[in-house]
Design a protein around this motif. Structure first.
Motif, PDB file in Angstrom:
ATOM      1  N   ALA A 100       0.967  -1.358  -0.060  1.00  0.00           N
ATOM      2  CA  ALA A 100      -0.124   0.039  -0.108  1.00  0.00           C
ATOM      3  C   ALA A 100       0.848   1.264   0.024  1.00  0.00           C
ATOM      4  O   ALA A 100       0.278   2.466  -0.299  1.00  0.00           O
ATOM      5  N   VAL A 101       2.107   1.333   0.388  1.00  0.00           N
ATOM      6  CA  VAL A 101       3.060   2.576   0.555  1.00  0.00           C
ATOM      7  C   VAL A 101       3.707   2.667  -1.024  1.00  0.00           C
ATOM      8  O   VAL A 101       4.303   3.743  -0.891  1.00  0.00           O
ATOM      9  N   PHE A 102       3.541   1.411  -1.734  1.00  0.00           N
ATOM     10  CA  PHE A 102       4.180   1.787  -3.052  1.00  0.00           C
ATOM     11  C   PHE A 102       3.418   2.861  -4.038  1.00  0.00           C
ATOM     12  O   PHE A 102       2.078   2.535  -3.909  1.00  0.00           O
ATOM     13  N   LEU A 132      10.439   4.614  -6.465  1.00  0.00           N
ATOM     14  CA  LEU A 132      10.782   3.677  -5.254  1.00  0.00           C
ATOM     15  C   LEU A 132      11.164   4.387  -4.052  1.00  0.00           C
ATOM     16  O   LEU A 132      10.886   4.022  -2.940  1.00  0.00           O
ATOM     17  N   SER A 133      11.923   5.502  -4.086  1.00  0.00           N
ATOM     18  CA  SER A 133      12.451   6.240  -3.036  1.00  0.00           C
ATOM     19  C   SER A 133      11.369   6.869  -2.246  1.00  0.00           C
ATOM     20  O   SER A 133      11.648   7.207  -1.039  1.00  0.00           O
ATOM     21  N   SER A 137       9.567   7.551   2.926  1.00  0.00           N
ATOM     22  CA  SER A 137       8.862   8.479   3.818  1.00  0.00           C
ATOM     23  C   SER A 137       7.650   7.989   4.553  1.00  0.00           C
ATOM     24  O   SER A 137       7.158   8.393   5.541  1.00  0.00           O
ATOM     25  N   SER A 138       7.532   6.764   4.436  1.00  0.00           N
ATOM     26  CA  SER A 138       6.477   6.003   4.964  1.00  0.00           C
ATOM     27  C   SER A 138       7.117   5.196   6.212  1.00  0.00           C
ATOM     28  O   SER A 138       8.276   4.917   6.418  1.00  0.00           O
ATOM     29  N   SER A 143      10.575  -1.186   8.407  1.00  0.00           N
ATOM     30  CA  SER A 143      10.201  -2.582   8.635  1.00  0.00           C
ATOM     31  C   SER A 143      10.396  -3.184   7.167  1.00  0.00           C
ATOM     32  O   SER A 143      10.079  -4.304   6.757  1.00  0.00           O
ATOM     33  N   MET A 144      11.401  -2.577   6.359  1.00  0.00           N
ATOM     34  CA  MET A 144      11.842  -3.101   5.098  1.00  0.00           C
ATOM     35  C   MET A 144      13.338  -2.976   5.022  1.00  0.00           C
ATOM     36  O   MET A 144      13.991  -2.155   5.379  1.00  0.00           O
TER      37      MET A 144
END
Length: 161
Positions: A100-102, A132-133, A137-138, A143-144
């Motif tokens: 969802a953050v992509f 991708l960058s 900001s998420s 967690s990645m």
């Protein structure tokens, strides 16, 4: 990395080897992955004064890494001159939440969900236009951990040597 390797050997891990200066370590242990992670977390805190919750340890078994490689999207990583391909490993976050953050840019970025991993590919000729960058900001970014596909494959090769 040499100091860390020595520290891990002092914990009783065998076959300890590091690969490039981004925290990649290969080791042998009879402990579970969860136990290895706890022991490494404690070692980082005690011997390297790393207590930051943003620094997370991910431990993959040989079988888990094998699944990441075997379950890659068809053709993923096969054209390194045309595409920059990355494995984005997830730590304590679901694939659906992470996806969802992509916000992939059409014609530049392509992402695929996997089991504990997101496969990301950027068109090399347009990589400066990649989004991708933006995942940095998420809050989920902590967690990645991202490894290029070539690094992922090199780690696999080293595991099998």
């Amino acid at each position: 990395m040499a100091k860390w390797r020595t520290s891990l050997e002092a914990l009783g891990f065998t076959g300890v080897a590091t690969y490039i200066n981004s925290g990649n370590v290969l080791l042998d242990s009879t402990d579970s992955a969860a136990t290895v992670k706890k022991r490494i977390d404690a070692d980082l805190a005690e011997n390297f004064a790393i207590h930051d919750e943003k620094v997370k340890v991910l431990v993959l078994t040989r079988g888990q890494l094998k699944k990441v490689i075997e379950n890659r999207p068809t053709g993923f990583g096969d054209e390194p001159k045309k595409y920059h391909s990355d494995a984005i490993f997830l730590m304590g976050v679901s694939t659906s939440d992470a996806m969802a953050v992509f916000n992939p840019r059409e014609g530049v970025d392509t992402i695929w969900p996997g089991d504990g991993v997101i496969y990301s590919r950027r068109l090399s000729a347009e990589r400066t236009k990649s989004r991708l960058s933006a995942i940095m900001s998420s809050p989920l970014y902590t967690s990645m951990t991202i490894r290029s596909w070539s690094t992922t494959m090199k780690l696999w090769d080293l595991m099998n040597d």
